[in-house]
Design a protein around this motif. Structure first.
Motif, PDB file in Angstrom:
ATOM      1  N   ASP A  82      14.672 -16.392   0.421  1.00 55.28           N
ATOM      2  CA  ASP A  82      13.389 -16.060   1.048  1.00 55.28           C
ATOM      3  C   ASP A  82      13.163 -17.046   2.197  1.00 55.28           C
ATOM      4  O   ASP A  82      12.687 -18.160   1.992  1.00 55.28           O
ATOM      5  CB  ASP A  82      12.274 -16.149   0.001  1.00 55.28           C
ATOM      6  CG  ASP A  82      10.912 -15.726   0.514  1.00 55.28           C
ATOM      7  OD1 ASP A  82      10.679 -15.776   1.747  1.00 55.28           O
ATOM      8  OD2 ASP A  82      10.066 -15.364  -0.323  1.00 55.28           O
ATOM      9  N   GLU A  83      13.504 -16.614   3.403  1.00 58.57           N
ATOM     10  CA  GLU A  83      13.444 -17.510   4.565  1.00 58.57           C
ATOM     11  C   GLU A  83      12.015 -17.953   4.885  1.00 58.57           C
ATOM     12  O   GLU A  83      11.788 -19.119   5.216  1.00 58.57           O
ATOM     13  CB  GLU A  83      14.079 -16.843   5.783  1.00 58.57           C
ATOM     14  CG  GLU A  83      14.248 -17.773   6.950  1.00 58.57           C
ATOM     15  CD  GLU A  83      15.063 -17.180   8.081  1.00 58.57           C
ATOM     16  OE1 GLU A  83      14.917 -17.678   9.208  1.00 58.57           O
ATOM     17  OE2 GLU A  83      15.848 -16.231   7.850  1.00 58.57           O
ATOM     18  N   GLU A  84      11.057 -17.058   4.765  1.00 58.43           N
ATOM     19  CA  GLU A  84       9.661 -17.432   5.040  1.00 58.43           C
ATOM     20  C   GLU A  84       9.192 -18.508   4.059  1.00 58.43           C
ATOM     21  O   GLU A  84       8.508 -19.448   4.449  1.00 58.43           O
ATOM     22  CB  GLU A  84       8.752 -16.215   4.956  1.00 58.43           C
ATOM     23  CG  GLU A  84       8.875 -15.293   6.141  1.00 58.43           C
ATOM     24  CD  GLU A  84       7.919 -14.112   6.069  1.00 58.43           C
ATOM     25  OE1 GLU A  84       6.840 -14.246   5.443  1.00 58.43           O
ATOM     26  OE2 GLU A  84       8.262 -13.063   6.638  1.00 58.43           O
ATOM     27  N   ARG A  85       9.542 -18.356   2.809  1.00 57.86           N
ATOM     28  CA  ARG A  85       9.174 -19.335   1.790  1.00 57.86           C
ATOM     29  C   ARG A  85       9.834 -20.687   2.093  1.00 57.86           C
ATOM     30  O   ARG A  85       9.211 -21.736   1.978  1.00 57.86           O
ATOM     31  CB  ARG A  85       9.581 -18.814   0.412  1.00 57.86           C
ATOM     32  CG  ARG A  85       9.149 -19.700  -0.727  1.00 57.86           C
ATOM     33  CD  ARG A  85       9.591 -19.092  -2.071  1.00 57.86           C
ATOM     34  NE  ARG A  85       9.095 -19.876  -3.166  1.00 57.86           N
ATOM     35  CZ  ARG A  85       8.000 -19.610  -3.854  1.00 57.86           C
ATOM     36  NH1 ARG A  85       7.279 -18.550  -3.557  1.00 57.86           N
ATOM     37  NH2 ARG A  85       7.618 -20.391  -4.845  1.00 57.86           N
ATOM     38  N   ASN A 110      14.465 -35.392   0.648  1.00 59.53           N
ATOM     39  CA  ASN A 110      13.225 -34.948   0.005  1.00 59.53           C
ATOM     40  C   ASN A 110      13.083 -33.429   0.071  1.00 59.53           C
ATOM     41  O   ASN A 110      12.632 -32.791  -0.890  1.00 59.53           O
ATOM     42  CB  ASN A 110      12.012 -35.627   0.637  1.00 59.53           C
ATOM     43  CG  ASN A 110      11.971 -37.114   0.364  1.00 59.53           C
ATOM     44  OD1 ASN A 110      12.656 -37.622  -0.525  1.00 59.53           O
ATOM     45  ND2 ASN A 110      11.180 -37.836   1.138  1.00 59.53           N
ATOM     46  N   ALA A 111      13.452 -32.848   1.198  1.00 59.42           N
ATOM     47  CA  ALA A 111      13.372 -31.392   1.353  1.00 59.42           C
ATOM     48  C   ALA A 111      14.318 -30.701   0.373  1.00 59.42           C
ATOM     49  O   ALA A 111      13.940 -29.709  -0.261  1.00 59.42           O
ATOM     50  CB  ALA A 111      13.702 -30.999   2.792  1.00 59.42           C
ATOM     51  N   LEU A 112      15.523 -31.218   0.217  1.00 65.48           N
ATOM     52  CA  LEU A 112      16.476 -30.629  -0.732  1.00 65.48           C
ATOM     53  C   LEU A 112      15.928 -30.688  -2.158  1.00 65.48           C
ATOM     54  O   LEU A 112      16.068 -29.723  -2.922  1.00 65.48           O
ATOM     55  CB  LEU A 112      17.827 -31.328  -0.647  1.00 65.48           C
ATOM     56  CG  LEU A 112      18.634 -31.046   0.621  1.00 65.48           C
ATOM     57  CD1 LEU A 112      19.814 -31.994   0.723  1.00 65.48           C
ATOM     58  CD2 LEU A 112      19.101 -29.591   0.673  1.00 65.48           C
ATOM     59  N   ALA A 113      15.294 -31.791  -2.498  1.00 66.46           N
ATOM     60  CA  ALA A 113      14.690 -31.922  -3.838  1.00 66.46           C
ATOM     61  C   ALA A 113      13.576 -30.890  -4.021  1.00 66.46           C
ATOM     62  O   ALA A 113      13.454 -30.278  -5.094  1.00 66.46           O
ATOM     63  CB  ALA A 113      14.157 -33.334  -4.049  1.00 66.46           C
ATOM     64  N   ASP A 118      11.543 -25.793  -6.204  1.00 64.19           N
ATOM     65  CA  ASP A 118      10.929 -24.492  -5.946  1.00 64.19           C
ATOM     66  C   ASP A 118      11.690 -23.372  -6.664  1.00 64.19           C
ATOM     67  O   ASP A 118      11.082 -22.520  -7.296  1.00 64.19           O
ATOM     68  CB  ASP A 118      10.899 -24.228  -4.437  1.00 64.19           C
ATOM     69  CG  ASP A 118      10.443 -22.840  -4.096  1.00 64.19           C
ATOM     70  OD1 ASP A 118       9.227 -22.587  -4.174  1.00 64.19           O
ATOM     71  OD2 ASP A 118      11.301 -21.990  -3.769  1.00 64.19           O
ATOM     72  N   GLY A 119      12.995 -23.376  -6.532  1.00 69.14           N
ATOM     73  CA  GLY A 119      13.817 -22.406  -7.236  1.00 69.14           C
ATOM     74  C   GLY A 119      13.753 -20.974  -6.748  1.00 69.14           C
ATOM     75  O   GLY A 119      14.378 -20.100  -7.332  1.00 69.14           O
ATOM     76  N   LYS A 120      13.003 -20.691  -5.673  1.00 66.83           N
ATOM     77  CA  LYS A 120      12.849 -19.308  -5.222  1.00 66.83           C
ATOM     78  C   LYS A 120      13.270 -19.070  -3.771  1.00 66.83           C
ATOM     79  O   LYS A 120      13.469 -17.919  -3.393  1.00 66.83           O
ATOM     80  CB  LYS A 120      11.394 -18.862  -5.394  1.00 66.83           C
ATOM     81  CG  LYS A 120      10.964 -18.807  -6.846  1.00 66.83           C
ATOM     82  CD  LYS A 120       9.534 -18.372  -6.967  1.00 66.83           C
ATOM     83  CE  LYS A 120       9.111 -18.388  -8.434  1.00 66.83           C
ATOM     84  NZ  LYS A 120       7.687 -18.131  -8.588  1.00 66.83           N
ATOM     85  N   CYS A 121      13.372 -20.099  -2.971  1.00 64.85           N
ATOM     86  CA  CYS A 121      13.692 -19.863  -1.561  1.00 64.85           C
ATOM     87  C   CYS A 121      15.197 -19.784  -1.298  1.00 64.85           C
ATOM     88  O   CYS A 121      15.610 -19.226  -0.301  1.00 64.85           O
ATOM     89  CB  CYS A 121      12.999 -20.854  -0.639  1.00 64.85           C
ATOM     90  SG  CYS A 121      13.218 -22.562  -1.018  1.00 64.85           S
ATOM     91  N   GLN A 126      24.161 -25.840  -3.195  1.00 66.07           N
ATOM     92  CA  GLN A 126      24.561 -27.209  -3.522  1.00 66.07           C
ATOM     93  C   GLN A 126      23.448 -28.076  -2.920  1.00 66.07           C
ATOM     94  O   GLN A 126      23.391 -28.258  -1.716  1.00 66.07           O
ATOM     95  CB  GLN A 126      25.913 -27.545  -2.909  1.00 66.07           C
ATOM     96  CG  GLN A 126      26.283 -29.021  -2.952  1.00 66.07           C
ATOM     97  CD  GLN A 126      26.236 -29.620  -4.351  1.00 66.07           C
ATOM     98  OE1 GLN A 126      25.237 -30.221  -4.724  1.00 66.07           O
ATOM     99  NE2 GLN A 126      27.290 -29.427  -5.099  1.00 66.07           N
ATOM    100  N   LEU A 127      22.563 -28.574  -3.770  1.00 61.71           N
ATOM    101  CA  LEU A 127      21.394 -29.309  -3.288  1.00 61.71           C
ATOM    102  C   LEU A 127      21.410 -30.775  -3.688  1.00 61.71           C
ATOM    103  O   LEU A 127      20.412 -31.476  -3.499  1.00 61.71           O
ATOM    104  CB  LEU A 127      20.113 -28.629  -3.802  1.00 61.71           C
ATOM    105  CG  LEU A 127      19.941 -27.161  -3.392  1.00 61.71           C
ATOM    106  CD1 LEU A 127      18.721 -26.552  -4.060  1.00 61.71           C
ATOM    107  CD2 LEU A 127      19.863 -27.019  -1.884  1.00 61.71           C
ATOM    108  N   ASP A 128      22.520 -31.256  -4.209  1.00 61.93           N
ATOM    109  CA  ASP A 128      22.646 -32.659  -4.612  1.00 61.93           C
ATOM    110  C   ASP A 128      22.852 -33.512  -3.364  1.00 61.93           C
ATOM    111  O   ASP A 128      23.940 -33.517  -2.773  1.00 61.93           O
ATOM    112  CB  ASP A 128      23.813 -32.813  -5.584  1.00 61.93           C
ATOM    113  CG  ASP A 128      23.987 -34.231  -6.097  1.00 61.93           C
ATOM    114  OD1 ASP A 128      23.746 -35.204  -5.332  1.00 61.93           O
ATOM    115  OD2 ASP A 128      24.380 -34.376  -7.267  1.00 61.93           O
ATOM    116  N   TRP A 129      21.800 -34.234  -2.972  1.00 63.64           N
ATOM    117  CA  TRP A 129      21.841 -34.995  -1.731  1.00 63.64           C
ATOM    118  C   TRP A 129      22.971 -36.009  -1.706  1.00 63.64           C
ATOM    119  O   TRP A 129      23.637 -36.171  -0.689  1.00 63.64           O
ATOM    120  CB  TRP A 129      20.507 -35.684  -1.470  1.00 63.64           C
ATOM    121  CG  TRP A 129      20.577 -36.627  -0.314  1.00 63.64           C
ATOM    122  CD1 TRP A 129      20.387 -37.970  -0.335  1.00 63.64           C
ATOM    123  CD2 TRP A 129      20.906 -36.307   1.046  1.00 63.64           C
ATOM    124  NE1 TRP A 129      20.571 -38.502   0.924  1.00 63.64           N
ATOM    125  CE2 TRP A 129      20.892 -37.501   1.790  1.00 63.64           C
ATOM    126  CE3 TRP A 129      21.227 -35.123   1.707  1.00 63.64           C
ATOM    127  CZ2 TRP A 129      21.177 -37.550   3.150  1.00 63.64           C
ATOM    128  CZ3 TRP A 129      21.501 -35.174   3.065  1.00 63.64           C
ATOM    129  CH2 TRP A 129      21.472 -36.372   3.771  1.00 63.64           C
TER     130      TRP A 129
END
Length: 172
Positions: A82-85, A110-113, A118-121, A126-129
């Protein structure tokens, strides 16, 4: 049903600080299509920058996310659900003023965290900074050592791109 979700990239640019590995790069997000047809691929850059009077968030449409000014490399880190989200979430990530340890990479981490929370966008991601940062630094370091950014004609080519979801390079 075909899956043609846009991609979220981590983008690295030279920061202008050459003698400090920690400060060597400017970090940003790029958003672009899954399938990159042609030489010019439009997209969006989202990042924070310090204009000398403090940090500000910037979201800009780009003519070509494959080769923006000074771009060193792109790392695919997520399929966007969901790009808008996602854009709304990035707007809400706090920007800290007056802390000399806070930088663009702090905002990215911080944004990756927040994206993970959020779990929906995004979907596959792979979000492990720590993994992303270590890999990205090594990837750009290797490309630099191998002369990828020299001579000048190399700068006109689409920039190196690694897909962390598929563990493969799509543009050398």
């Amino acid at each position: 049903m075909p899956c043609n979700k846009p991609r979220l990239y981590i983008a690295l640019y030279p920061s202008g600080v050459r003698n400090n590995e920690e400060l060597k790069y400017h970090w940003a997000f790029l958003i672009g299509p899954k399938v990159e047809k042609g030489e010019v691929v439009p997209g969006t850059r989202c990042h924070v920058k310090n204009s000398g009077v403090g940090w500000t968030y910037e979201e800009a449409r780009l003519r070509n996310i494959r080769n923006t000014t000074n771009l060193l490399a792109r790392i695919v880190v997520a399929k966007i659900q969901d790009e808008e989200r996602l854009i709304a979430l990035l707007h809400r990530v706090p920007i800290i003023q007056g802390d000399s340890n806070w930088r663009c990479l702090t905002w990215i981490a911080n944004a990756l965290a927040e994206i993970a929370k959020d779990g929906k966008c995004v979907s596959s991601a792979q979000l492990d900074w720590q993994k992303i940062e270590a890999f990205a630094r090594q990837y750009v370091g290797d490309k630099t050592a191998n002369g990828r950014y020299q001579p000048a004609p190399e700068l006109l080519r689409a920039k190196p791109t690694w897909n962390m979801l598929e563990n493969k390079e799509s543009i050398p």
